[in-house]
Structure formats: structure tokens, C-alpha cells
Design an enzyme around this catalytic site. Structure first.
Site, PDB file in Angstrom:
ATOM      1  N   ARG A   1       0.874  -1.182   0.000  1.00 19.62           N
ATOM      2  CA  ARG A   1       0.000   0.000   0.000  1.00 19.62           C
ATOM      3  C   ARG A   1       0.903   1.220   0.000  1.00 19.62           C
ATOM      4  O   ARG A   1       2.118   1.094   0.110  1.00 19.62           O
ATOM      5  CB  ARG A   1      -1.016  -0.010   1.157  1.00 19.62           C
ATOM      6  CG  ARG A   1      -0.636  -0.677   2.433  1.00 19.62           C
ATOM      7  CD  ARG A   1       0.486  -0.022   3.167  1.00 19.62           C
ATOM      8  NE  ARG A   1       0.261   1.405   3.376  1.00 19.62           N
ATOM      9  CZ  ARG A   1       1.191   2.294   3.607  1.00 19.62           C
ATOM     10  NH1 ARG A   1       2.473   1.927   3.647  1.00 19.62           N
ATOM     11  NH2 ARG A   1       0.918   3.555   3.802  1.00 19.62           N
ATOM     12  N   GLY A   2       0.277   2.398  -0.111  1.00 22.10           N
ATOM     13  CA  GLY A   2       1.071   3.613  -0.282  1.00 22.10           C
ATOM     14  C   GLY A   2       1.175   3.875  -1.778  1.00 22.10           C
ATOM     15  O   GLY A   2       1.530   2.965  -2.551  1.00 22.10           O
ATOM     16  N   ALA A   3       0.862   5.116  -2.184  1.00 27.31           N
ATOM     17  CA  ALA A   3       0.675   5.396  -3.614  1.00 27.31           C
ATOM     18  C   ALA A   3       1.846   4.967  -4.504  1.00 27.31           C
ATOM     19  O   ALA A   3       1.657   4.203  -5.462  1.00 27.31           O
ATOM     20  CB  ALA A   3       0.351   6.881  -3.784  1.00 27.31           C
TER      21      ALA A   3
ATOM     22  N   ARG B   1      -7.473  -0.242  -6.779  1.00 28.72           N
ATOM     23  CA  ARG B   1      -7.694   0.860  -5.819  1.00 28.72           C
ATOM     24  C   ARG B   1      -7.863   2.164  -6.626  1.00 28.72           C
ATOM     25  O   ARG B   1      -7.037   2.469  -7.480  1.00 28.72           O
ATOM     26  CB  ARG B   1      -6.527   0.963  -4.828  1.00 28.72           C
ATOM     27  CG  ARG B   1      -6.410  -0.280  -3.935  1.00 28.72           C
ATOM     28  CD  ARG B   1      -5.512  -0.038  -2.745  1.00 28.72           C
ATOM     29  NE  ARG B   1      -6.102   0.861  -1.775  1.00 28.72           N
ATOM     30  CZ  ARG B   1      -5.432   1.410  -0.757  1.00 28.72           C
ATOM     31  NH1 ARG B   1      -4.139   1.155  -0.601  1.00 28.72           N
ATOM     32  NH2 ARG B   1      -6.033   2.215   0.093  1.00 28.72           N
TER      33      ARG B   1
ATOM     34  N   GLN C   1      -1.906   2.583  10.089  1.00 25.54           N
ATOM     35  CA  GLN C   1      -0.614   2.572   9.375  1.00 25.54           C
ATOM     36  C   GLN C   1       0.461   3.350  10.131  1.00 25.54           C
ATOM     37  O   GLN C   1       1.643   3.050  10.020  1.00 25.54           O
ATOM     38  CB  GLN C   1      -0.769   3.181   7.970  1.00 25.54           C
ATOM     39  CG  GLN C   1      -1.544   2.333   6.990  1.00 25.54           C
ATOM     40  CD  GLN C   1      -2.998   2.742   6.925  1.00 25.54           C
ATOM     41  OE1 GLN C   1      -3.577   3.165   7.930  1.00 25.54           O
ATOM     42  NE2 GLN C   1      -3.615   2.611   5.772  1.00 25.54           N
TER      43      GLN C   1
ATOM     44  N   ASP D   1      -1.729  10.751  -2.073  1.00 27.92           N
ATOM     45  CA  ASP D   1      -2.149   9.748  -3.068  1.00 27.92           C
ATOM     46  C   ASP D   1      -2.490  10.375  -4.406  1.00 27.92           C
ATOM     47  O   ASP D   1      -2.475   9.710  -5.443  1.00 27.92           O
ATOM     48  CB  ASP D   1      -3.353   8.962  -2.544  1.00 27.92           C
ATOM     49  CG  ASP D   1      -2.898   8.050  -1.430  1.00 27.92           C
ATOM     50  OD1 ASP D   1      -2.751   8.538  -0.290  1.00 27.92           O
ATOM     51  OD2 ASP D   1      -2.619   6.868  -1.714  1.00 27.92           O
TER      52      ASP D   1
ATOM     53  N   ASN E   1      -5.026  12.642   0.653  1.00 26.06           N
ATOM     54  CA  ASN E   1      -4.177  11.725   1.424  1.00 26.06           C
ATOM     55  C   ASN E   1      -5.068  10.962   2.405  1.00 26.06           C
ATOM     56  O   ASN E   1      -6.287  11.158   2.452  1.00 26.06           O
ATOM     57  CB  ASN E   1      -3.073  12.512   2.151  1.00 26.06           C
ATOM     58  CG  ASN E   1      -2.003  11.595   2.722  1.00 26.06           C
ATOM     59  OD1 ASN E   1      -1.522  10.678   2.040  1.00 26.06           O
ATOM     60  ND2 ASN E   1      -1.612  11.794   3.964  1.00 26.06           N
ATOM     61  N   LYS E   2      -4.447  10.110   3.184  1.00 23.84           N
ATOM     62  CA  LYS E   2      -5.164   9.245   4.125  1.00 23.84           C
ATOM     63  C   LYS E   2      -6.172  10.028   4.958  1.00 23.84           C
ATOM     64  O   LYS E   2      -5.899  11.143   5.398  1.00 23.84           O
ATOM     65  CB  LYS E   2      -4.131   8.562   5.026  1.00 23.84           C
ATOM     66  CG  LYS E   2      -4.667   7.612   6.072  1.00 23.84           C
ATOM     67  CD  LYS E   2      -5.586   6.539   5.543  1.00 23.84           C
ATOM     68  CE  LYS E   2      -5.013   5.725   4.406  1.00 23.84           C
ATOM     69  NZ  LYS E   2      -6.015   4.855   3.750  1.00 23.84           N
TER      70      LYS E   2
HETATM   71  O1  MRU Z   1      -4.447   3.265   2.193  1.00 27.31           O
HETATM   72  P1  MRU Z   1      -2.965   3.423   2.098  1.00 27.31           P
HETATM   73  O2  MRU Z   1      -2.212   2.837   3.257  1.00 27.31           O
HETATM   74  O3  MRU Z   1      -2.439   2.962   0.759  1.00 27.31           O
HETATM   75  O4  MRU Z   1      -2.760   4.995   2.165  1.00 27.31           O
HETATM   76  C1  MRU Z   1      -1.457   5.501   2.077  1.00 27.31           C
HETATM   77  C2  MRU Z   1      -1.393   6.965   2.256  1.00 27.31           C
HETATM   78  O5  MRU Z   1      -2.387   7.626   2.429  1.00 27.31           O
HETATM   79  C3  MRU Z   1      -0.045   7.602   2.134  1.00 27.31           C
HETATM   80  O6  MRU Z   1       0.030   8.725   2.958  1.00 27.31           O
HETATM   81  C4  MRU Z   1       0.155   8.025   0.681  1.00 27.31           C
HETATM   82  O7  MRU Z   1      -0.031   6.949  -0.183  1.00 27.31           O
HETATM   83  C5  MRU Z   1       1.486   8.624   0.457  1.00 27.31           C
HETATM   84  S1  MRU Z   1       2.685   7.356   0.382  1.00 27.31           S
HETATM   85  C6  MRU Z   1       4.203   7.914   0.059  1.00 27.31           C
END
Ligand code: MRU
Length: 338
Positions: free
Chosen positions: A48-50, A86, A188, A229, A239-240
Site C-alpha cells: 500500500r502507499g501510492a 484501488r 498505518q 495519493d 491523502n489518508k
Molecule cells: O491506504 P494506504 O495505506 O495505501 O494509504 C497511504 C497513504 O495515504 C499515504 O500517505 C500516501 O499513499 C502517500 S505514500 C508515500
């Protein structure tokens, strides 16, 4: 100072991923040899993470090239399977589009396709390091910095975006103290940010999400740095979930709110944050913690996974091509045409 683990890589015709669902309890690497397995791993958040999602999808396309065996139509259909995992992180679509472009100019040969995926991975690490160098200049020696979710090496091919800024500050000889929001519902911050910073010897304290505003107001936090993201053409930052509340509290307290993200996260085809699709995830992320139900039976929940922070609350955006400051519509357009 390299991070001491790998998020996603290719080995022996397989995509290997550190299973982030098991952290911090277990460090286990899963191997995937079909496109569907990679798609499921992205959807269920093994990775996970963009930026990391983008790299995983690029390796997924390399598997697709093997599965399609020269049939371009089949290969493109497999790309769609990866794209359907996603909706919010634009890096997923960016990486798949880049892979498709390469296929259209260089053909479907698996080795060619794999080489492009490896390039995307290496470029992501380089971009993180570059934005870290730019961003760390904004962090003072001795600073206490707040971050939300996990925007670290775990969320990228390595180094990290927001956490990359912290890694670069430490590499530059600064002493910093990181506060990590625990980041409900999936935690996270508590699970992943705490794990990776601890592992790499960077000072970290976890706070409940509810504590951030009060600590900002009390002057205990010098700067906020988060990842993203998807960033819209006007500088709105997705973002999250919970990032927007942190940005509002930082603004009220007069604390700078920085965003660190590679150019692949900027979506110039999205005029503002209002057009960014927000993923709604399964209810059990809210009803349960670590498999234990915490709500009464049958109570409905809402679970949007991301929110949008308006550009007016964003002090600066750190990227690998430089630092953007207001006015984002103009400054982003100058560098990145749609
Ligand atoms: O749902 P996730 O864990 O994929 O969400 C991740 C985030 O929101 C991060 O902050 C974002 O992807 C930036 S990662 C460098």
C-alpha cells in the site's frame, strides 16, 4: 542510510512483496506469479502507499507480459485487472499507462516490459531521495515533526516521501523527533511508521489521532509533513483520511503543513480535489481492530479511506523537481503540462 528492508521487488519471474498486513508482528515476504495474485495483493493491502502501489502494478504488467505470451490484446486486458484494484492513488494509473506506452513502442517481449518496471522502481527511489534533499532544508535541527499514516519506505520503492524527508534530515546530521499519528482505521502510523522508523533508528513517538490538534495548539510540533495519493492541478492534496483535520489544526496553530510527493502523484487532469475519487473500504476496518469486533453487532459504519486538504492549507509541496509554493495552479502548470 538506506532503509533496511525491501517493499516490492522482482525475483525469478515472481513479484515479491513484504506483507504489510502482518507488520509489526511478522516480517514475511510473499511471492506472486500471476497478475490476479498481484491485483489481490494491492486490493487487500499487502502492499500500500501510492508510489509502492504503482511499482507493484508495473511488476504486475511484467507478469502480464509473460501470461499474455505475445498477445497484446490479452496483455492490455490484464492491465485493466491491475487498474481496478484501488481508485484513489493516481500512481497506480500513472505506472500502468507508462507500461502500456512502452509496450506500444517496444513490443510485448517480457524482458523489455520487465526492464521498464525496474526503471519505474529505481526512478521512484531516486525521486524520494531528491525530494528528501529539498524538503529537509525546511526542517530545523532539533525539530519535532508530525506525520500521518505511513509515507515511508514501505509506501514507496524505498526511502519514502514524508519519511524520506525525515531520513534526509537525519542523514544531513540533524536531530529530529517524529510524532506519528496512529491513523485509524488501519493504523498505518502505529503499525508501519513506528516499525520502519524504529527499525532504521529514527526517534519516533506514536500519538492517538485525537491528540494531534491539542499538541499543535500547545506549540509542541514545529512542522507537519505528509505524503499524498493524488495532488490536483490546483494543489489540493488527497491523502489518508484524517489528513485534512491535521492540516486545519496546523493552520490554526500557525504550524507549516508540508506535502512530499513525486511528480507521478500530481494529476494535472484533475482540476481540483473535488474530482478525485475517494475509495470507500470495507466496514470491518472500522468495526474490528486486529480481528476483534469493537462495535455492537449490526451498527452501520462509513469508511472513506482518503480526504482532500484544500491547497490553501498547504505551505509547500516537495517533489523531485523542486519545491512548489503557493500559487500552485500557476507553478504546477509551468512544470507539468496535462
Ligand atoms: O491506504 P494506504 O495505506 O495505501 O494509504 C497511504 C497513504 O495515504 C499515504 O500517505 C500516501 O499513499 C502517500 S505514500 C508515500
Amino acid at each position: 542510510m538506506q532503509s533496511s528492508f525491501q517493499t516490492v521487488y522482482w525475483k525469478n519471474r515472481q513479484v515479491v512483496m513484504l506483507d504489510q498486513r502482518l507488520l509489526p508482528y511478522e516480517e514475511k515476504y510473499n511471492r506472486y506469479s500471476t497478475v490476479q495474485e498481484v491485483a489481490d495483493a494491492i486490493q487487500t493491502m499487502v502492499v500500500r502507499g501510492a508510489p509502492a502501489i504503482g511499482v507493484a502494478a508495473a511488476f504486475g504488467v511484467a507478469l502480464a507480459a509473460i501470461e499474455a505470451d505475445g498477445n497484446e490484446e490479452r496483455l492490455l486486458a490484464l492491465c485493466d485487472v491491475l487498474a481496478a484494484t484501488r481508485p484513489t492513488a493516481v500512481n497506480l494509473f500513472w505506472a500502468i499507462e507508462r507500461m502500456k506506452k512502452r509496450i506500444s513502442t517496444h513490443g510485448t517481449a517480457p524482458q523489455e516490459v520487465l526492464e521498464e518496471a525496474e526503471r519505474i522502481k529505481e526512478e521512484d527511489i531516486a525521486a524520494c531521495k531528491k525530494m528528501g534533499e529539498f524538503g529537509e532544508k525546511f526542517i530545523k535541527d532539533g525539530a519535532t515533526v508530525l506525520t500521518h499514516c505511513n509515507a515511508g519506505a514501505l509506501a514507496t520503492a524505498g526511502w519514502g516521501t514524508a519519511l524520506g524527508v525525515f531520513r534526509s534530515a537525519v542523514a544531513a546530521g540533524k536531530t529530529i523527533h517524529v510524532l506519528a499519528d496512529e491513523t485509524r482505521p488501519r493504523l498505518q502510523g502505529a503499525k508501519l511508521t513506528a516499525w520502519e522508523l524504529r527499525k532504521d533508528g529514527i526517534d519516533v513517538t506514536v500519538i492517538s489521532d485525537n491528540a494531534a490538534a491539542s499538541l499543535l495548539r500547545a506549540g509542541k510540533i514545529d512542522a507537519v509533513v505528509v505524503g499524498s495519493d493524488r495532488i490536483a492541478a490546483n494543489g489540493d492534496v488527497c491523502n489518508k483520511i484524517g489528513t485534512y483535520s491535521v492540516a486545519l489544526a496546523a493552520d490554526a496553530a500557525g504550524v507549516p503543513f508540508y506535502v512530499a510527493a513525486p511528480v507521478s502523484t500530481i494529476d494535472m487532469s484533475c482540476p481540483s480535489g473535488d474530482q478525485i475519487p475517494i475509495e470507500e473500504r470495507e466496514a470491518d476496518e472500522v468495526t474490528h481492530i486486529n480481528g476483534v469486533q469493537i462495535l455492537p453487532d449490526g451498527v452501520p459504519v462509513k469508511n472513506p479511506a482518503f480526504d482532500v486538504t484544500p491547497h490553501t492549507l498547504v505551505t509547500a509541496i516537495f517533489t523531485e523537481v523542486g519545491v512548489f509554493q503557493k500559487n500552485y495552479s500557476e507553478s504546477l502548470k509551468k512544470i507539468l503540462q496535462p
